[in-house]
Design an enzyme around this catalytic site. Sequence first.
Site, PDB file in Angstrom:
ATOM      1  N   ASP A  64       0.870  -1.025  -0.067  1.00  0.00           N
ATOM      2  CA  ASP A  64      -0.112   0.033  -0.221  1.00  0.00           C
ATOM      3  C   ASP A  64       0.826   0.970  -0.066  1.00  0.00           C
ATOM      4  O   ASP A  64       2.058   1.051   0.499  1.00  0.00           O
ATOM      5  CB  ASP A  64      -0.781   0.146   1.043  1.00  0.00           C
ATOM      6  CG  ASP A  64      -1.693   1.281   1.444  1.00  0.00           C
ATOM      7  OD1 ASP A  64      -2.506   1.549   0.258  1.00  0.00           O
ATOM      8  OD2 ASP A  64      -2.012   1.992   2.414  1.00  0.00           O
TER       9      ASP A  64
ATOM     10  N   THR B   2       0.393   4.571   1.022  1.00  0.00           N
ATOM     11  CA  THR B   2       0.233   5.407   2.377  1.00  0.00           C
ATOM     12  C   THR B   2       0.514   4.592   3.518  1.00  0.00           C
ATOM     13  O   THR B   2       0.194   3.428   3.801  1.00  0.00           O
ATOM     14  CB  THR B   2      -1.144   6.331   2.438  1.00  0.00           C
ATOM     15  OG1 THR B   2      -1.380   6.726   1.332  1.00  0.00           O
ATOM     16  CG2 THR B   2      -1.105   7.240   3.707  1.00  0.00           C
TER      17      THR B   2
ATOM     18  N   ASP C 251      -1.075  -0.417   6.436  1.00  0.00           N
ATOM     19  CA  ASP C 251      -1.586   0.182   7.509  1.00  0.00           C
ATOM     20  C   ASP C 251      -3.051   0.431   8.075  1.00  0.00           C
ATOM     21  O   ASP C 251      -3.378   0.776   9.180  1.00  0.00           O
ATOM     22  CB  ASP C 251      -0.693   1.451   8.054  1.00  0.00           C
ATOM     23  CG  ASP C 251      -0.919   2.669   7.138  1.00  0.00           C
ATOM     24  OD1 ASP C 251      -1.664   2.251   6.272  1.00  0.00           O
ATOM     25  OD2 ASP C 251      -0.239   3.753   7.456  1.00  0.00           O
TER      26      ASP C 251
END
Length: 815
Positions: free
Chosen positions: A310, A312, A563
């Site tokens: 991912d 971010t 996250d």
Amino acid sequence: MVEQAVAESAGLTEAEVRDRVERGQTNAYDAASSRSAWSIVRANVFTLFNAIIAACFLVLLVLGHWKDALFGISALANTIIGSVQEFRAKAALDKLALMHAPAARVRRAGEVREIPVAEVVLDDVLLLRAGDQVPADGVVTASSRLQLDESMLTGESDAVDKAPGDRVLSGSIVVGGEGAATIAAVGADSFANRLASEAKRFSLVTSELRSSIDRVLRWIAWIVGPIALLVLNAQMIALGGWAHAVADGRWQQAAVNTIAAVVAMIPLGLVLMTSIAFAVGAVKLARQQVLVQELPAVEGLARVDTICLDKTGTLTEGEIVFDGAHPLADDPTAAPPADWEAVLAWNGTDPDANATARCLAAAYARPVAAPPSGRIPFSSARKWSAVAFPAGGEAEGTWVLGGPEMVFPAGGVGDAGGRLRARAVQLAATGRRTLVLAHSPAVLAPDDVAAERLPAALEPVTLLTFREKVRDDAAQTLRYFAEQDVAVRVISGDNPQTVAAIAREVGLDAPDGFDARELPADDAELASVLEAHTVFGRVTPTQKKRIVLALKASGRTVAMTGDGVNDALAIKEADIGIAMETGSPATKAVARLVLLDGKFSHLPSVVAEGRQVIANIERVSMLFLTKTAYATALAVLFGATLMQFPFLPRQLSVIDGLTIGLPAFFLALMPNARRYRPGFLRRSLSFAVPAGLVIAAALWLYAWAATASGIPEQELRTGSTLILTIVGLWVLTVLSRPIDGWKILIIGAMMVGLVLVYSVPIVYDFVQFADPSFVTAALVLVVSAATIGAIEIIRFAHRRFVRRTAPLARSTAQR
């Protein structure tokens, strides 16, 4: 506006609330445990092999042969370690909680009340303001510039404007404005809890070592019963026949001999050594701030050939930072006013500034001193804000900050607008977020504010660029994976081209990004798209999961890092899920590994630790599986030829300790950087089976020759133990090559142990040895030498087999 809309709705009455509580329409969410404690105990304690070991252990105790029951300690230790491992996984999953809001504000019976989140009911009127976390799904009924951060749920990093009629999701955060919503889904039906429930399905990480060992144990389970009966029959007949052995009590010795044969077939120590190697690897990684939540994950990352990231929180730190200003003074139609920097400073220090505008405060420290005469707050729908300062003062006129294409739409300001948009597109292609600061000499009128209308005569002043802060260690770590032939896929909820630009910044070959809204529904077509593209944007949580499953279905071993809650489903389905410490509790709970300090650069250390575990356990497994092979062959040979089994259980325990158990413990923990190669079980068995057959044949020949020579039973067993110990130490030496450093010390210590077993009286008597005669000594030397020669030939052929099959294994893994 919000107060008026809320006042018009008194909310639920007490009777309506009670009715919904009675029907179970509350936000109380009693998440079922991921796996019950009883099921863990049952899976680790009540197994077929534990039953066999326990039965053998109890029989020996009943017969008074407790000295032959030492194998029970290994079985008990293995059961405890396996249970503790799974309880750790259960504890991590049970801590999964997406909701952290301690209370919610609702309007009931005309009053605003603050109640526990669990007491929110269906159709409650929920009041929202900045900083609140939405406790349940709802529909907006009133909004005053209400903005929600849904990044942890959807992956979209920009705040989302919410107008009446829009849906709000549980788990999202109010970052601006205020509003009201009517609760539409509570408890297990809410979005966050549905994600949590799906993520909490219990599953153990895929482990080639564990699955291979389990396969061997299943094979043994099928044959252990028939072989045990075969051996028992042979022992009873060798001791004078069933009737005679039962009458004079010699059946007890037959039972002990049978137990010795059965227990020797089960490689309990291999399971224990694997668990210990995993546990030690986890402790070493913990010192490097990597939390291993399931022990086999140490092995797993070493097998990974595709890693999904991912953007971010993984490639970037999730922060927006100011990149720079690009004044348009070279454009004759856009000479910058002198006060533009003070205006940027004011935008950066505005209490209602969004995350992007707040970045300006660090670069521009002197804001406009005069209070504004009018302002239009930023909205993600129109993507601009405006502030006006009174005429005659500092920064007089109206200043607009927003997206270039929204502030200056095509055809809006002639040539200047066209050149501005072209420059903005050029900057945006580098992955930077672009805003324009524009100025109008006209001051915002009240009608402009009410209508949220741009002022007339706007002129562009400067372009501003912002970027997400890329992690310092991202590029270096991705280079490492490239060197190790690990493919990378970036899957994000953000704009595909922005994600692609950041991917290029960290060294990935990503000419463009693929918009996930165009992903094909057909699995075969999806696999083709995943092969052709590296970066995917606008990816939903469900699509992330589907991408991971598609990669796994194509034969890849997949790791997923992230996250946000939007990553939780994909992380759960990946072979190895990796979460950042800064991530959501849901993501960390379902991940196999958590980077406690958020440093992506720890992953190479995890790969190295996994390689050490795989390579060392492969070497150790050859020791244990060789023992299983010769024990099985011995049982069949002596059972078929009706000869007495030539070992007591205690003698086999001593041999196991000197030739396998103790050295395996140290060998399993030694440094080993060999790259992962699939086919662990095939390579192990290709040595263990022929070596075990040769050893079993040699022991049978010795026993036959010794029996024919009239050697007493105790002396025959002593010779068998000597042969097996000598040959076992030679197998240890062969598998430990090259012999250097600690290996010399380990093998030397085992040889010293062998001498002590035969020279210390108390040990000598415990294992029931007898001094060998000349015939026994000669037989031991001849049989041992011949067996060692055969072992060397087998090892030579095995190395050639491994080299010949290595390219095939690599190509199979890549497919």
